[in-house]
Design a protein around this motif. Structure first.
Motif, mmCIF file in Angstrom:
data_model
loop_
_atom_site.group_PDB
_atom_site.id
_atom_site.type_symbol
_atom_site.label_atom_id
_atom_site.label_comp_id
_atom_site.label_asym_id
_atom_site.label_seq_id
_atom_site.Cartn_x
_atom_site.Cartn_y
_atom_site.Cartn_z
ATOM 1 N N GLU A 17 0.803 -1.216 0.000
ATOM 2 C CA GLU A 17 0.000 0.000 0.000
ATOM 3 C C GLU A 17 0.838 1.270 0.000
ATOM 4 O O GLU A 17 0.439 2.272 -0.598
ATOM 5 N N THR A 18 1.997 1.238 0.644
ATOM 6 C CA THR A 18 2.742 2.488 0.811
ATOM 7 C C THR A 18 4.201 2.420 0.386
ATOM 8 O O THR A 18 4.870 3.450 0.333
ATOM 9 N N SER A 19 4.706 1.243 0.074
ATOM 10 C CA SER A 19 6.132 1.098 -0.247
ATOM 11 C C SER A 19 6.362 1.045 -1.753
ATOM 12 O O SER A 19 5.424 0.946 -2.549
ATOM 13 N N ARG A 37 10.514 1.967 2.153
ATOM 14 C CA ARG A 37 9.316 2.060 2.981
ATOM 15 C C ARG A 37 8.748 3.474 2.889
ATOM 16 O O ARG A 37 9.462 4.458 2.989
ATOM 17 N N GLY A 38 7.449 3.557 2.677
ATOM 18 C CA GLY A 38 6.819 4.861 2.512
ATOM 19 C C GLY A 38 7.171 5.519 1.194
ATOM 20 O O GLY A 38 7.055 6.742 1.049
ATOM 21 N N THR A 40 5.678 5.738 -1.537
ATOM 22 C CA THR A 40 4.590 6.416 -2.256
ATOM 23 C C THR A 40 4.114 7.671 -1.536
ATOM 24 O O THR A 40 3.157 8.313 -1.988
ATOM 25 N N SER A 41 4.766 8.041 -0.445
ATOM 26 C CA SER A 41 4.329 9.211 0.324
ATOM 27 C C SER A 41 4.645 10.507 -0.416
ATOM 28 O O SER A 41 5.480 10.540 -1.319
ATOM 29 N N ARG A 42 4.000 11.575 -0.016
ATOM 30 C CA ARG A 42 4.223 12.881 -0.651
ATOM 31 C C ARG A 42 5.646 13.368 -0.463
ATOM 32 O O ARG A 42 6.173 14.126 -1.291
ATOM 33 N N LYS A 43 6.276 12.931 0.612
ATOM 34 C CA LYS A 43 7.636 13.370 0.891
ATOM 35 C C LYS A 43 8.659 12.638 0.035
ATOM 36 O O LYS A 43 9.604 13.250 -0.493
ATOM 37 N N SER A 68 16.171 -3.365 2.094
ATOM 38 C CA SER A 68 15.461 -2.089 2.082
ATOM 39 C C SER A 68 16.444 -0.941 1.895
ATOM 40 O O SER A 68 17.599 -1.008 2.320
ATOM 41 N N THR A 70 17.134 3.308 2.289
ATOM 42 C CA THR A 70 16.795 4.681 2.647
ATOM 43 C C THR A 70 17.464 5.562 1.616
ATOM 44 O O THR A 70 18.598 5.285 1.187
#
Length: 244
Positions: A17-19, A37-38, A40-43, A68, A70
């Motif tokens: 959903e978010t990665s 991880r994350g 798809t976030s706006r950031k 993973s 960063t």
């Protein structure tokens, strides 16, 4: 397992959903995938644009795990790529071919440096086509499909080299071509490193590199079709030549 490196982002695809799973061509670790991880976030999503120069830290429990990432941005190329259709097509061709041809987790610092310099030329249409041609030649070299243009494969002479054998990638002189001339590929001077070449000559050279990418390299990689992004860039480049 953990390391830190710099690289060129080649592709992004959603994961859960978010990665996101990203594929990065790094300096010291080659083409290497991992989960953000994350992603798809706006950031983070605006950072994860193909062609971007990024600083990555990778971590996994075991070396052969996906692991993973960063990610920290170093340089975005989105503005240069979106400035015009040819630049965007060129960027897509480069990232698609690297994803297609590079083996996973095998470093190639020389090719990486050339790709970095190529992408930094986005939007500079006076120099980009030749730099892109050099990239395709370097990619063939890195894949073991490079040309041998030092001398004629038949006579051994280094004069009047006008053709390339589609079977061996070796040069053939005009005199030695004989009845096989229609089966040979063109060898414009630009492929031999002679001069800067005009766009028409570069287009002819791209026919030859395209043959080896599609008919020689692709079968070695499981007979997968060459990425359509390469054909779109070359077609657009040819169209702009004819419209001038």
């Amino acid at each position: 397992m953990e390391w830190r490196d710099q690289g060129i982002l080649l592709s992004v695809r959603g994961h859960g959903e978010t990665s996101a799973i990203i594929d990065v061509f790094t300096i010291e670790h080659g083409r290497h995938a991992g989960i953000v991880r994350g992603g798809t976030s706006r950031k983070i999503a605006p950072i994860l644009q193909p062609g971007a120069q990024i600083d990555v830290s990778w971590r996994a429990r075991l070396e052969d795990h996906l692991g993973s990432y960063t990610v920290e941005p170093l340089r975005s190329r989105a503005a240069a790529a979106l400035a015009d259709r040819l630049s965007l097509a060129g960027l897509n061709a480069v990232t698609a071919l690297l994803s297609f041809a590079l083996p996973e987790r095998e470093a190639n610092p020389a090719l990486y440096k050339q790709c970095e310099q190529l992408l930094d030329l986005l939007g500079q249409h006076s120099v980009w086509p030749l730099a892109y041609l050099r990239f395709e030649m370097a990619l063939l070299d890195a894949s073991g499909m490079g040309f041998d243009l030092s001398a004629c494969a038949v006579t051994g002479t280094n004069e009047n080299l006008c053709y390339i054998s589609p079977r061996t990638g070796r040069a053939v002189s005009e005199q030695a071509a004989g009845p096989w001339v229609n089966r040979l590929l063109p060898l414009p001077p630009i492929l031999k490193g002679e001069g800067q070449g005009g766009d028409a000559e570069i287009a002819q050279a791209l026919q030859t590199t395209g043959y080896f990418l599609g008919e020689k390299l692709a079968p070695e990689l499981g007979n997968r079709p060459l990425p359509e992004a390469r054909a779109r860039y070359v077609d657009l480049f040819l169209r702009q030549i004819t419209e001038r």
